[in-house]
Design a protein around this motif. Structure first.
Motif, PDB file in Angstrom:
ATOM      1  N   ALA A  11     106.216  68.226 -12.556  1.00  0.00           N
ATOM      2  CA  ALA A  11     107.067  67.013 -12.510  1.00  0.00           C
ATOM      3  C   ALA A  11     106.324  65.770 -12.980  1.00  0.00           C
ATOM      4  O   ALA A  11     106.921  64.812 -13.468  1.00  0.00           O
ATOM      5  CB  ALA A  11     107.586  66.805 -11.092  1.00  0.00           C
ATOM      6  N   GLU A  12     104.998  65.769 -12.765  1.00  0.00           N
ATOM      7  CA  GLU A  12     104.190  64.603 -13.173  1.00  0.00           C
ATOM      8  C   GLU A  12     104.757  63.293 -12.596  1.00  0.00           C
ATOM      9  O   GLU A  12     104.931  62.297 -13.290  1.00  0.00           O
ATOM     10  CB  GLU A  12     104.078  64.493 -14.705  1.00  0.00           C
ATOM     11  N   VAL A  13     105.083  63.337 -11.304  1.00  0.00           N
ATOM     12  CA  VAL A  13     105.474  62.121 -10.571  1.00  0.00           C
ATOM     13  C   VAL A  13     104.563  62.030  -9.344  1.00  0.00           C
ATOM     14  O   VAL A  13     103.963  63.025  -8.943  1.00  0.00           O
ATOM     15  CB  VAL A  13     106.957  62.162 -10.131  1.00  0.00           C
ATOM     16  N   PRO A  14     104.455  60.871  -8.714  1.00  0.00           N
ATOM     17  CA  PRO A  14     103.609  60.785  -7.524  1.00  0.00           C
ATOM     18  C   PRO A  14     104.103  61.703  -6.413  1.00  0.00           C
ATOM     19  O   PRO A  14     105.321  61.836  -6.199  1.00  0.00           O
ATOM     20  CB  PRO A  14     103.731  59.311  -7.110  1.00  0.00           C
ATOM     21  N   THR A  15     103.162  62.364  -5.748  1.00  0.00           N
ATOM     22  CA  THR A  15     103.482  63.140  -4.545  1.00  0.00           C
ATOM     23  C   THR A  15     102.470  62.761  -3.474  1.00  0.00           C
ATOM     24  O   THR A  15     101.369  62.296  -3.783  1.00  0.00           O
ATOM     25  CB  THR A  15     103.369  64.664  -4.786  1.00  0.00           C
ATOM     26  N   ALA A  16     102.871  62.940  -2.235  1.00  0.00           N
ATOM     27  CA  ALA A  16     102.001  62.603  -1.101  1.00  0.00           C
ATOM     28  C   ALA A  16     102.056  63.721  -0.077  1.00  0.00           C
ATOM     29  O   ALA A  16     103.142  64.126   0.346  1.00  0.00           O
ATOM     30  CB  ALA A  16     102.442  61.305  -0.451  1.00  0.00           C
ATOM     31  N   ALA A  17     100.864  64.212   0.299  1.00  0.00           N
ATOM     32  CA  ALA A  17     100.734  65.052   1.495  1.00  0.00           C
ATOM     33  C   ALA A  17     100.354  64.069   2.595  1.00  0.00           C
ATOM     34  O   ALA A  17      99.345  63.363   2.469  1.00  0.00           O
ATOM     35  CB  ALA A  17      99.652  66.106   1.289  1.00  0.00           C
ATOM     36  N   ALA A  18     101.157  63.944   3.630  1.00  0.00           N
ATOM     37  CA  ALA A  18     101.061  62.781   4.529  1.00  0.00           C
ATOM     38  C   ALA A  18      99.933  62.902   5.553  1.00  0.00           C
ATOM     39  O   ALA A  18     100.149  62.950   6.766  1.00  0.00           O
ATOM     40  CB  ALA A  18     102.396  62.548   5.225  1.00  0.00           C
ATOM     41  N   PHE A  19      98.708  62.936   5.025  1.00  0.00           N
ATOM     42  CA  PHE A  19      97.537  62.919   5.903  1.00  0.00           C
ATOM     43  C   PHE A  19      97.205  61.463   6.197  1.00  0.00           C
ATOM     44  O   PHE A  19      96.378  60.838   5.536  1.00  0.00           O
ATOM     45  CB  PHE A  19      96.373  63.647   5.228  1.00  0.00           C
ATOM     46  N   ASN A  20      97.849  60.926   7.228  1.00  0.00           N
ATOM     47  CA  ASN A  20      97.790  59.488   7.483  1.00  0.00           C
ATOM     48  C   ASN A  20      96.424  58.994   7.933  1.00  0.00           C
ATOM     49  O   ASN A  20      96.118  57.811   7.815  1.00  0.00           O
ATOM     50  CB  ASN A  20      98.841  59.082   8.526  1.00  0.00           C
ATOM     51  N   TYR A  21      95.550  59.907   8.453  1.00  0.00           N
ATOM     52  CA  TYR A  21      94.271  59.410   8.963  1.00  0.00           C
ATOM     53  C   TYR A  21      93.335  58.971   7.843  1.00  0.00           C
ATOM     54  O   TYR A  21      92.362  58.267   8.094  1.00  0.00           O
ATOM     55  CB  TYR A  21      93.626  60.432   9.905  1.00  0.00           C
ATOM     56  N   ARG A  22      93.627  59.317   6.578  1.00  0.00           N
ATOM     57  CA  ARG A  22      92.855  58.765   5.477  1.00  0.00           C
ATOM     58  C   ARG A  22      93.056  57.250   5.386  1.00  0.00           C
ATOM     59  O   ARG A  22      92.288  56.570   4.707  1.00  0.00           O
ATOM     60  CB  ARG A  22      93.293  59.358   4.135  1.00  0.00           C
ATOM     61  N   PHE A  23      94.105  56.750   6.065  1.00  0.00           N
ATOM     62  CA  PHE A  23      94.459  55.333   5.947  1.00  0.00           C
ATOM     63  C   PHE A  23      94.032  54.520   7.174  1.00  0.00           C
ATOM     64  O   PHE A  23      94.505  53.411   7.398  1.00  0.00           O
ATOM     65  CB  PHE A  23      95.958  55.202   5.647  1.00  0.00           C
ATOM     66  N   VAL A  24      93.133  55.089   7.977  1.00  0.00           N
ATOM     67  CA  VAL A  24      92.485  54.332   9.046  1.00  0.00           C
ATOM     68  C   VAL A  24      91.403  53.481   8.390  1.00  0.00           C
ATOM     69  O   VAL A  24      90.517  54.022   7.711  1.00  0.00           O
ATOM     70  CB  VAL A  24      91.827  55.256  10.086  1.00  0.00           C
TER      71      VAL A  24
END
Ligand code: SOE
Length: 384
Positions: free
Chosen positions: A119-132
Motif C-alpha cells: 500500500a505504501e501508506v503510513p501504518t502504525a503498530a501502537a506500541f505507545n511506550y516508545r512515546f514516553v
C-alpha cells in the motif's frame, strides 16, 4: 486539510485514542485537523452512547463500509480482529493504526505487513511506550554513545489483574482470540522497546506458564457456575541474544500480586547504565561518566522530547500522554503522505513503529512460544 478518522473499538483503547485526538488541537497546534468521523462496533445502543461520549460524528456496524471512506483507520478491536479489516483498509490505500500485538498469530501479522508494504501508506503498530519522553531521552543517550557498547537489556512487565482465580474469563484468556496471554499482551511492548533501544532479537529461549486454567464466565447469558478454559499463558520469561551481541532477558506476568502496571526497563553498557519504570514515567535513572551510582533525572524540561508542548518543568505527565504523542506522530505522517509532501516510498517509513516493526515483534513472540514447546533455543527470522 481535515483528516476524517474511522475507529473500530470503543472501550479501553477507544477511549485512550479518542482522548488523544481531542487533546491535539490544544497542545499540538501544528497537528493536522482531525475529525472523529466514524465509530465502528456491533452493539448499536452501546456504540451510540460511546460515540456521544468519545465525540464521534456517526457510527457504523460494518467496518467494510468505512475502511475505504476515511483518511485513516484505527483498528482497536481484539487481536483476532486485527488482520482482515486492516488489510481491507490497506487495499483501499487507507493508512492504518492497529493496536498491539499486530495480530493473534504470525500468519495474520505476515499478511498485514505484506499489505502495508504494497500500500505504501503510513501504518502504525501502537506500541505507545516508545512515546514516553523518558524512553526517547534514553534512546538519545544510547545513540550518543553515553552508555558505550550495550551489553544487557532487561525488560519486565508485571500486572496482577488475573491473580485472583475468580477474575472473570475474557477474550484475553483465549488462544484463538488473543493468540497468547502475558506474552503477546505485555511482552510485545517489552520486545518492541528492546528493538527501539538496542536492536533486533536474533534468538530466544522461552518459558510460558498458565497458573489458573479455568475462569468464571460473567456474560449476561452465562449460567450461574459457568466456567471457561484458559488456553494462554499467565506469565512468560525468555532470554535472548540481540543484534550486535547484547544479552536480553524478558519477563511478564498478569498474576504478580502487588504490581498494577509495572513495566521496567534496564540497559547496561560498557560505559554506564539506565533504568526506567512506568510507575515513575517522568524519571530516568542514569549512571555514566564513571559515577559511583545512578542519578535520577526528571524528564520534564522544555528541551526534553515532547515536553515543550505541555507544562513547565516538574508538572509531570501521565500514561495517557503517550497516546497523544503517538497520535500526533501518526496523524502528522498521514497528513504529510496525503498532501504529497512525502514520496509514497517514504510514506511507509514516515511513522515508526509501523507494521514491519509489528511483524518483527510477532516473529519474536512466535519464536519464544516455539522455544518453549521444543525446549531449546530458536532463531528469530526478523525479516531484516
Ligand atoms: C493489559 O491490561 C493492558 O491494557 C495492555 O493490553 C496494554 O497494552 C498495556 O499498555 C496496559 O495493560
Amino acid at each position: 486539510m481535515t483528516l476524517t478518522v474511522g475507529v473500530l473499538g470503543y472501550r479501553f483503547m477507544g477511549k485512550a485514542h479518542a482522548n488523544a485526538m481531542a487533546r491535539l488541537p490544544m497542545f499540538f497546534p501544528d497537528a493536522p485537523d482531525v475529525e472523529r468521523g466514524v465509530l465502528i462496533g456491533r452493539d448499536e445502543s452501546a456504540l451510540r452512547a460511546a460515540a456521544d461520549r468519545l465525540g464521534f460524528e456517526r457510527t457504523a456496524t460494518d467496518w467494510r463500509e468505512v475502511v475505504g471512506e476515511v483518511d485513516a483507520f484505527y483498528n482497536l478491536g481484539p487481536n483476532h480482529v486485527h488482520a482482515e479489516p486492516s488489510i481491507a483498509a490497506l487495499e483501499a490505500a487507507t493508512p492504518v493504526l492497529c493496536e498491539k500485538p499486530l495480530a493473534n498469530d504470525l500468519d495474520g501479522a505476515e499478511r498485514m505487513a505484506a499489505a502495508a508494504a504494497d500500500a505504501e501508506v503510513p501504518t502504525a503498530a501502537a506500541f505507545n511506550y516508545r512515546f514516553v519522553p523518558a524512553l526517547r531521552y534514553a534512546k538519545n543517550l544510547i545513540e550518543d554513545g553515553e552508555l558505550g557498547e550495550i551489553r544487557h537489556f532487561r525488560g519486565r512487565y508485571l500486572q496482577d489483574w488475573l491473580a485472583d482465580p475468580e477474575a472473570p474469563w475474557s477474550w484475553r484468556n483465549d488462544e484463538e482470540l488473543a493468540g497468547s496471554g502475558a506474552l503477546g499482551d505485555l511482552g510485545a511492548h517489552t520486545v518492541d522497546l528492546a528493538r527501539f533501544l538496542v536492536g533486533d532479537v536474533e534468538r530466544v529461549s522461552g518459558h510460558l506458564r498458565t497458573f489458573v486454567d479455568e475462569r468464571p464466565v460473567e456474560d449476561e447469558d452465562a449460567g450461574p457456575d459457568e466456567t471457561r478454559s484458559v488456553t494462554v499463558d499467565d506469565a512468560y520469561s525468555a532470554q535472548a541474544e540481540l543484534d550486535g551481541g547484547a544479552m536480553a532477558t524478558f519477563e511478564a506476568s498478569r498474576v504478580a500480586e502487588g504490581h498494577k502496571n509495572d513495566h521496567t526497563v534496564e540497559v547496561h553498557g560498557s560505559e554506564g547504565s539506565l533504568r526506567f519504570s512506568l510507575e515513575r514515567l517522568n524519571e530516568l535513572e542514569v549512571l555514566r561518566d564513571g559515577a559511583r551510582g545512578y542519578e535520577t533525572i526528571l524528564i520534564t524540561d522544555a528541551e526534553d522530547p515532547y515536553l515543550d508542548h505541555w507544562w513547565p518543568p516538574g508538572h509531570v505527565l501521565g500514561w495517557e500522554h503517550t497516546f497523544v504523542h503517538e497520535n500526533y506522530a501518526f496523524l502528522s505522517a498521514v497528513a504529510s503522505a496525503a498532501s504529497g509532501t512525502s514520496r509514497s516510498d517514504e510514506a511507509a517509513d514516515a511513522y515508526r513503529p509501523n507494521f514491519a516493526d509489528g511483524l518483527a515483534v510477532q516473529r519474536t513472540l512466535a519464536a519464544i512460544e516455539e522455544s518453549h514447546e521444543r525446549g531449546e533455543w530458536v532463531d528469530v527470522d526478523a525479516g531484516r
